[in-house]
Design an enzyme around this catalytic site. Sequence first.
Site, PDB file in Angstrom:
ATOM      1  N   SER A 166       4.691 -22.355  25.149  1.00 57.46           N
ATOM      2  CA  SER A 166       5.936 -22.139  25.896  1.00 57.46           C
ATOM      3  C   SER A 166       6.410 -20.692  25.911  1.00 57.46           C
ATOM      4  O   SER A 166       7.436 -20.392  26.531  1.00 57.46           O
ATOM      5  CB  SER A 166       7.044 -23.029  25.322  1.00 57.46           C
ATOM      6  N   GLU A 193      -5.718  22.910 -23.285  1.00 56.92           N
ATOM      7  CA  GLU A 193      -7.098  23.078 -22.836  1.00 56.92           C
ATOM      8  C   GLU A 193      -7.650  24.490 -22.997  1.00 56.92           C
ATOM      9  O   GLU A 193      -8.855  24.657 -23.171  1.00 56.92           O
ATOM     10  CB  GLU A 193      -7.208  22.655 -21.362  1.00 56.92           C
TER      11      GLU A 193
END
Length: 760
Positions: free
Chosen positions: A451, A174
């Site tokens: 239950s 770059e």
Amino acid sequence: MFFNFKKYFLIKVFFFVLILTLCYGLYLYVKINRFINGKVWNFPTSIYGRIVNLEPGNSYSQKEVLHLLKSTMYRKVDLVMLPGEYSIKNNTIEFIRRAFDFPDIREDEFHARLYFNKDTLVKIKNIDNNHDFSFFRLEPKLIAMLKSPEAKKRMFIPRNQYPEMLVKTLLAIEDKYFYEHDGIHLSSIGRAFLVNLMAGRTIQGGSTLTQQLIKNLFLTNTRSILRKINEIYMALILDRFYTKDRILELYLNEVYLGQDGDEQIRGFPLASIYYFGRPINELNLEQYALLVGMVKGASLYSPWTNPNLALKRRNLVLFLLYKQKYITRKIYKDLCKRSLNVQPKGNIISSHPSFIQLVCEEFHKKIYNPIKNFPGTKIFTTLDYTSQNAVEQAVKIEIPILKRKKRLKDLEVAMIVIDRFTGEVQALIGSSKPEFNGYNRALKTRRSIGSLSKPITYLTALSQPEKYHLNTWISNYPLSIKLDSGQYWTPKNNNFSFSKKVLLLDALIHSINIPTVNLSINIGLKKLVDSWLLLGISKKYITPLPSISLGAINLTPFEIAQVFQIIGSGGYKSSLSSVRSIISDDGKVLYQNLPQSIHIESSEASYLTLYGMQQVVKSGTAKSLGTIFKEFSLAGKTGTTNNLVDNWFVGIDGKQIVITWIGRDNNHTTRLYSSSGAMQIYKRYLQYQRPVPLVLKAPNNINMFYINNLGELFCKKNNQHNRMLPIWSIKNKKICNDKLSERFSIKKKKNFLFWLKNLF
């Protein structure tokens, strides 16, 4: 004279433009200075999983620790040399733990070897000094990054922590004159201008890294001459007043490298985590080449959406490194042969939305502010990656099976896994689709519990040892109770059969309805309601009717988990929590959870109830589960509501309590019993999360006896009395032995009809 006038005019214009340019430059300098010397970025909130503490004697198997290392992307190697690497030899694991900022202190990398004996960690050795360690912790897994105000995610790393291989690769591709130019490179700009002019369109950029940084931080992507002039001017100012390393540091943490939904992935550190699952300093050259190649166009060269283009771009970067003599031709060719080997999208950072919802709610309660008002915070949670993965896998596999069997498309599920003693929430799911970020049934769905209410009835009774024991006989005659409304409530047993009486323990083991109702009336509904209140259930959800003993109470899975945490820990309440600590973006501790437990139920009654739940798995309604996991002595309780609308299962091992609910949002039948529905998901969960044996330690007042068919107690075993069970003994505190042959007297219970007569 005309020429003199023109000369003076031009001089005035020149100085005017110069002063204007200098003033504008001063304005830009102030703008840049305030931004860079201030708070450059608002970071997203990072949420981490559980910090795993390892100590010799822990019940961690070699396989479990390997799973923990793999979940944080440690690499298996033959010779461990770098952080993030591990090797296996016989019964040992050697690895170098990464450096990490724990909530209390930063710990450097640590070279350790763990020794295992079967399913136990027996020794931790520091390889560097050959000393044994008594305590050691693994860095947690990053599980989520919440949305930031600017919709940009990043992790900051200072310049000196970036690997030079990455920096050299970036500059070679770059901006190879970065350390030489003054922020702009005129020859690059000129070359790009000529190339673009000849092509008739923009095909080459001449911007330096400094210019790219200026564009990312201060400018828009709009192409114009004015914007370019601004970019050049600001780049010159930035380069003049800041060091090259500071500029490079900003660039490395700012560059755009992809998309995660509507959030941008910014900076190399976070991109490394997303694409490879490891910190930036653990990547190799071809991986750096891929990331650097994406700088030119992260969307175009995304390895997730365009893998072929990404591969070509990576190989081009490697070729340029070869041409600039950074690598040899052989290395270039070898690296080009390698695949991209990136992680699938969402594989590394998967937010577990149901759990994150709980974290956000708890954050608001502890800090008194929504989480969005605290960007950049680090939240260390209790999520156990192994347990969460096991929950999600169990649901993904089992729910489709149940849907096909019952021909239902809308079966839903909720599961919550908590630590049996601390109450820490280790896993949570609120939908049949684990990735669904919406209605959280684990926290919001309030359903009849069936239950699951029975253990609380038996807990209440067993808290009165002068009246009730596991061998107490309870009436099992049919009954009909007149309610205040004038109507009659007539409960029935599931098998529609009735015996004259049944032992309290057997009534719990086989989940028999009539004895449970009789017991609730015997002990008094007020005491039963008080038990529910003591266990943390709000009074507004409790109706003082006999049917409460059979589950006529609507609770969420989260509330149920708290109830059974108390029973499972011997009567000690530890409030359920999902957050361990919250650290602000400047390193201050905003919240630290110090686990506390309060003794609210008798240890003896809790022990006896949990013992009864163990027998449920051994020989009762969850027997099929006990047959498969026989060696773990699991405890459990099934729960199915009328018309099979809801079915529940509570599973307890030595470390965890798991609550599972299955139902439909329209409250229609699931056509499933607990044993064929919720328990099957729990069974599947245990295939992925190995249970720890549940070894119950009896309190001092609990003694073991043998009983005969009449329920009478004996201290010695023979053919007539060979069934063993624990009894909370108040008067007789002696422990049975071979010399003792004492019968424990049992107070006869008053006839149930007598109690019923007094009730009305």
